[in-house]
Scaffold this motif. Structure first.
Motif, PDB file in Angstrom:
ATOM      1  N   ARG A 114      40.616  41.261 -27.857  1.00  0.00           N
ATOM      2  CA  ARG A 114      41.381  40.835 -26.674  1.00  0.00           C
ATOM      3  C   ARG A 114      42.281  39.656 -26.990  1.00  0.00           C
ATOM      4  O   ARG A 114      43.315  39.464 -26.331  1.00  0.00           O
ATOM      5  CB  ARG A 114      40.424  40.466 -25.533  1.00  0.00           C
ATOM      6  CG  ARG A 114      41.124  40.092 -24.225  1.00  0.00           C
ATOM      7  CD  ARG A 114      41.927  41.251 -23.673  1.00  0.00           C
ATOM      8  NE  ARG A 114      42.652  40.874 -22.466  1.00  0.00           N
ATOM      9  CZ  ARG A 114      43.889  40.393 -22.450  1.00  0.00           C
ATOM     10  NH1 ARG A 114      44.556  40.225 -23.597  1.00  0.00           N
ATOM     11  NH2 ARG A 114      44.468  40.090 -21.312  1.00  0.00           N
ATOM     12  N   ALA A 119      44.969  43.858 -22.123  1.00  0.00           N
ATOM     13  CA  ALA A 119      43.753  44.398 -21.506  1.00  0.00           C
ATOM     14  C   ALA A 119      43.756  45.923 -21.518  1.00  0.00           C
ATOM     15  O   ALA A 119      42.715  46.555 -21.721  1.00  0.00           O
ATOM     16  CB  ALA A 119      43.633  43.882 -20.071  1.00  0.00           C
ATOM     17  N   SER A 120      44.917  46.533 -21.318  1.00  0.00           N
ATOM     18  CA  SER A 120      44.995  47.998 -21.300  1.00  0.00           C
ATOM     19  C   SER A 120      44.804  48.577 -22.701  1.00  0.00           C
ATOM     20  O   SER A 120      44.190  49.634 -22.868  1.00  0.00           O
ATOM     21  CB  SER A 120      46.331  48.454 -20.716  1.00  0.00           C
ATOM     22  OG  SER A 120      47.424  47.964 -21.472  1.00  0.00           O
ATOM     23  N   GLN A 123      41.194  48.428 -23.466  1.00  0.00           N
ATOM     24  CA  GLN A 123      40.491  49.495 -22.745  1.00  0.00           C
ATOM     25  C   GLN A 123      40.520  50.801 -23.541  1.00  0.00           C
ATOM     26  O   GLN A 123      39.495  51.478 -23.708  1.00  0.00           O
ATOM     27  CB  GLN A 123      41.119  49.721 -21.374  1.00  0.00           C
ATOM     28  CG  GLN A 123      40.393  50.791 -20.553  1.00  0.00           C
ATOM     29  CD  GLN A 123      41.132  51.138 -19.279  1.00  0.00           C
ATOM     30  OE1 GLN A 123      42.245  51.647 -19.321  1.00  0.00           O
ATOM     31  NE2 GLN A 123      40.527  50.871 -18.138  1.00  0.00           N
ATOM     32  N   ILE A 153      34.680  45.972 -17.578  1.00  0.00           N
ATOM     33  CA  ILE A 153      35.391  46.449 -16.388  1.00  0.00           C
ATOM     34  C   ILE A 153      35.067  45.550 -15.193  1.00  0.00           C
ATOM     35  O   ILE A 153      35.949  45.158 -14.417  1.00  0.00           O
ATOM     36  CB  ILE A 153      35.017  47.908 -16.080  1.00  0.00           C
ATOM     37  CG1 ILE A 153      35.586  48.838 -17.154  1.00  0.00           C
ATOM     38  CG2 ILE A 153      35.528  48.324 -14.701  1.00  0.00           C
ATOM     39  CD1 ILE A 153      35.146  50.289 -17.013  1.00  0.00           C
ATOM     40  N   LYS A 156      36.895  42.506 -15.271  1.00  0.00           N
ATOM     41  CA  LYS A 156      38.340  42.770 -15.333  1.00  0.00           C
ATOM     42  C   LYS A 156      38.951  42.290 -16.652  1.00  0.00           C
ATOM     43  O   LYS A 156      40.091  41.807 -16.695  1.00  0.00           O
ATOM     44  CB  LYS A 156      39.067  42.145 -14.142  1.00  0.00           C
ATOM     45  CG  LYS A 156      38.587  42.673 -12.798  1.00  0.00           C
ATOM     46  CD  LYS A 156      39.458  42.209 -11.659  1.00  0.00           C
ATOM     47  CE  LYS A 156      38.883  42.643 -10.304  1.00  0.00           C
ATOM     48  NZ  LYS A 156      38.665  44.092 -10.199  1.00  0.00           N
ATOM     49  N   LEU A 159      41.550  46.715 -18.403  1.00  0.00           N
ATOM     50  CA  LEU A 159      42.211  47.267 -17.228  1.00  0.00           C
ATOM     51  C   LEU A 159      43.061  48.459 -17.630  1.00  0.00           C
ATOM     52  O   LEU A 159      43.470  48.581 -18.784  1.00  0.00           O
ATOM     53  CB  LEU A 159      43.125  46.218 -16.574  1.00  0.00           C
ATOM     54  CG  LEU A 159      42.482  44.913 -16.098  1.00  0.00           C
ATOM     55  CD1 LEU A 159      43.570  43.883 -15.837  1.00  0.00           C
ATOM     56  CD2 LEU A 159      41.664  45.155 -14.843  1.00  0.00           C
ATOM     57  N   SER A 160      43.318  49.313 -16.658  1.00  0.00           N
ATOM     58  CA  SER A 160      44.272  50.379 -16.899  1.00  0.00           C
ATOM     59  C   SER A 160      45.655  49.764 -17.057  1.00  0.00           C
ATOM     60  O   SER A 160      45.884  48.598 -16.717  1.00  0.00           O
ATOM     61  CB  SER A 160      44.271  51.370 -15.730  1.00  0.00           C
ATOM     62  OG  SER A 160      43.011  51.978 -15.603  1.00  0.00           O
ATOM     63  N   SER A 161      46.563  50.554 -17.582  1.00  0.00           N
ATOM     64  CA  SER A 161      47.923  50.061 -17.798  1.00  0.00           C
ATOM     65  C   SER A 161      48.511  49.541 -16.489  1.00  0.00           C
ATOM     66  O   SER A 161      48.454  50.213 -15.460  1.00  0.00           O
ATOM     67  CB  SER A 161      48.797  51.197 -18.348  1.00  0.00           C
ATOM     68  OG  SER A 161      50.105  50.740 -18.568  1.00  0.00           O
ATOM     69  N   VAL A 162      49.042  48.331 -16.527  1.00  0.00           N
ATOM     70  CA  VAL A 162      49.610  47.722 -15.323  1.00  0.00           C
ATOM     71  C   VAL A 162      51.127  47.649 -15.452  1.00  0.00           C
ATOM     72  O   VAL A 162      51.681  47.690 -16.545  1.00  0.00           O
ATOM     73  CB  VAL A 162      49.046  46.298 -15.099  1.00  0.00           C
ATOM     74  CG1 VAL A 162      47.553  46.358 -14.828  1.00  0.00           C
ATOM     75  CG2 VAL A 162      49.306  45.406 -16.312  1.00  0.00           C
TER      76      VAL A 162
END
Length: 333
Positions: A114, A119-120, A123, A153, A156, A159-162
């Motif tokens: 990280r 974050a994505s 993941q 998760i 947080k 995370l999924s792609s933002v």
């Protein structure tokens, strides 16, 4: 019955049960020692205990290799970013048995990654890790990877792609290029900014893929409908891309390969170190693809022209990469 004894700087647990082989393990503190003992005794009580002695040599790097082989045996290429992520997992846990893997081990790995990726991206890497473990079909007493993912998760951390609107400023570019000097990452940065190509595509780029006369670059891109999940595409060799590739060629000389680093992830890792050294926050190598596509629209290219370059199959996907500057629009109209 479990017994815990302190010997030297360690707490040694011993479990002796009728009809079960003796179990023992050492810990640096008492709490995890007691937790391990409870878990083993509970699994013996409910019949879920697994004797891992014969499979103790099942190493995580071997499990990762098995996942890659499961694709290659059907001539299905593993996407460069996924292959890079899996290789990083194998390298980090080299020599570690799946039966010795703890949640803390996985969380430490996630923390290290990280610090270098978004974050994505983390993941995706954690999900690849989980896929490798599931593909192995090895029964473990504790699913350390899934437990770690659940915790990441919840906090947080992954995370999924933002939707990002981070743009590269002129000053940031100058600082980064000055810091990179003539390192190979400088050429990867320029190609990304001029072409909008993905990191894996840049890493795989060879001079033989570039037709300077016809003005096109041949690139393998993801296509769920194509055999093997990829198809060969031709994208325009824009002027800025041509110049960036020629600058890179001056460094590699007669080599066909522009970037000789083994893994595509090395590009984003090196970029992250550059930005960290310069104190530039919240800027990833993938943001350069966003920057490139936004610049194409700012130069007046049409939607279809940009899609031909970027490879997006839908306008919805493309719109996530367009981050026009409000002040520029205001000045224009």
């Amino acid at each position: 019955m479990a017994t815990i004894r302190k010997r030297g700087g360690y707490y040694q647990v011993q479990i002796r049960r009728k009809d079960y082989p003796d179990q023992s393990k050492s810990f640096t503190s008492k709490a995890p020692a007691a937790a391990w003992a409870r878990r083993i005794e509970t699994s013996m009580d409910d019949g879920s205990w697994i004797d891992t002695r014969e499979t103790q040599s099942v190493l995580i790097n071997g499990i990762v290799d098995a996942l890659i082989l499961s694709y290659e045996r059907f001539n299905i290429p593993v996407a460069a970013p996924k292959l890079s992520a899996l290789t990083q997992i194998a390298d980090y846990f080299k020599g570690v048995s799946i039966h010795d893997l703890t949640v803390e081990d996985v969380l430490l790995f996630a923390a290290e990654r990280r610090s270098k990726v978004s974050a994505s991206t983390l993941q995706k890497q954690m999900y690849y890790f989980r896929q490798a473990v599931k593909n192995s079909r090895i029964r473990v007493q504790e699913d350390a990877v899934q437990i770690a993912i659940d915790e990441l998760i919840k906090k947080k951390i992954i995370l999924s792609s933002v939707w990002r609107d981070r743009r590269l400023s002129d000053n940031e570019y100058k600082l980064i290029i000055r810091e990179a000097k003539n390192h190979w990452v400088r050429h990867a940065i320029d190609i990304a900014l001029e072409s909008g190509m993905r990191q894996g595509e840049i890493h795989a780029l060879k001079l033989s893929d570039v037709d300077f006369d016809a003005g096109v670059i041949r690139v393998l891109r993801k296509d769920p409908k194509a055999e093997g999940g990829k198809r060969l595409c031709k994208i325009p060799l824009l002027k800025g891309v041509r110049e960036a590739i020629l600058r890179a060629q001056n460094v590699v000389g007669n080599s066909d390969t522009l970037f000789t680093v083994k893994h595509s992830g090395s590009i984003s890792d090196k970029f992250a170190r550059l930005t960290l050294n310069l104190g530039i926050n919240d800027l990833t190598f993938h943001d350069l693809r966003h920057e490139a596509i936004s610049r194409m629209f700012e130069r007046g290219m049409t939607v279809e022209e940009v899609r031909t370059v970027s490879g997006h199959t839908s306008l919805d996907q493309l719109s996530r990469y367009v981050n026009l500057k409000p002040e520029d629009i205001a000045a224009k109209y």
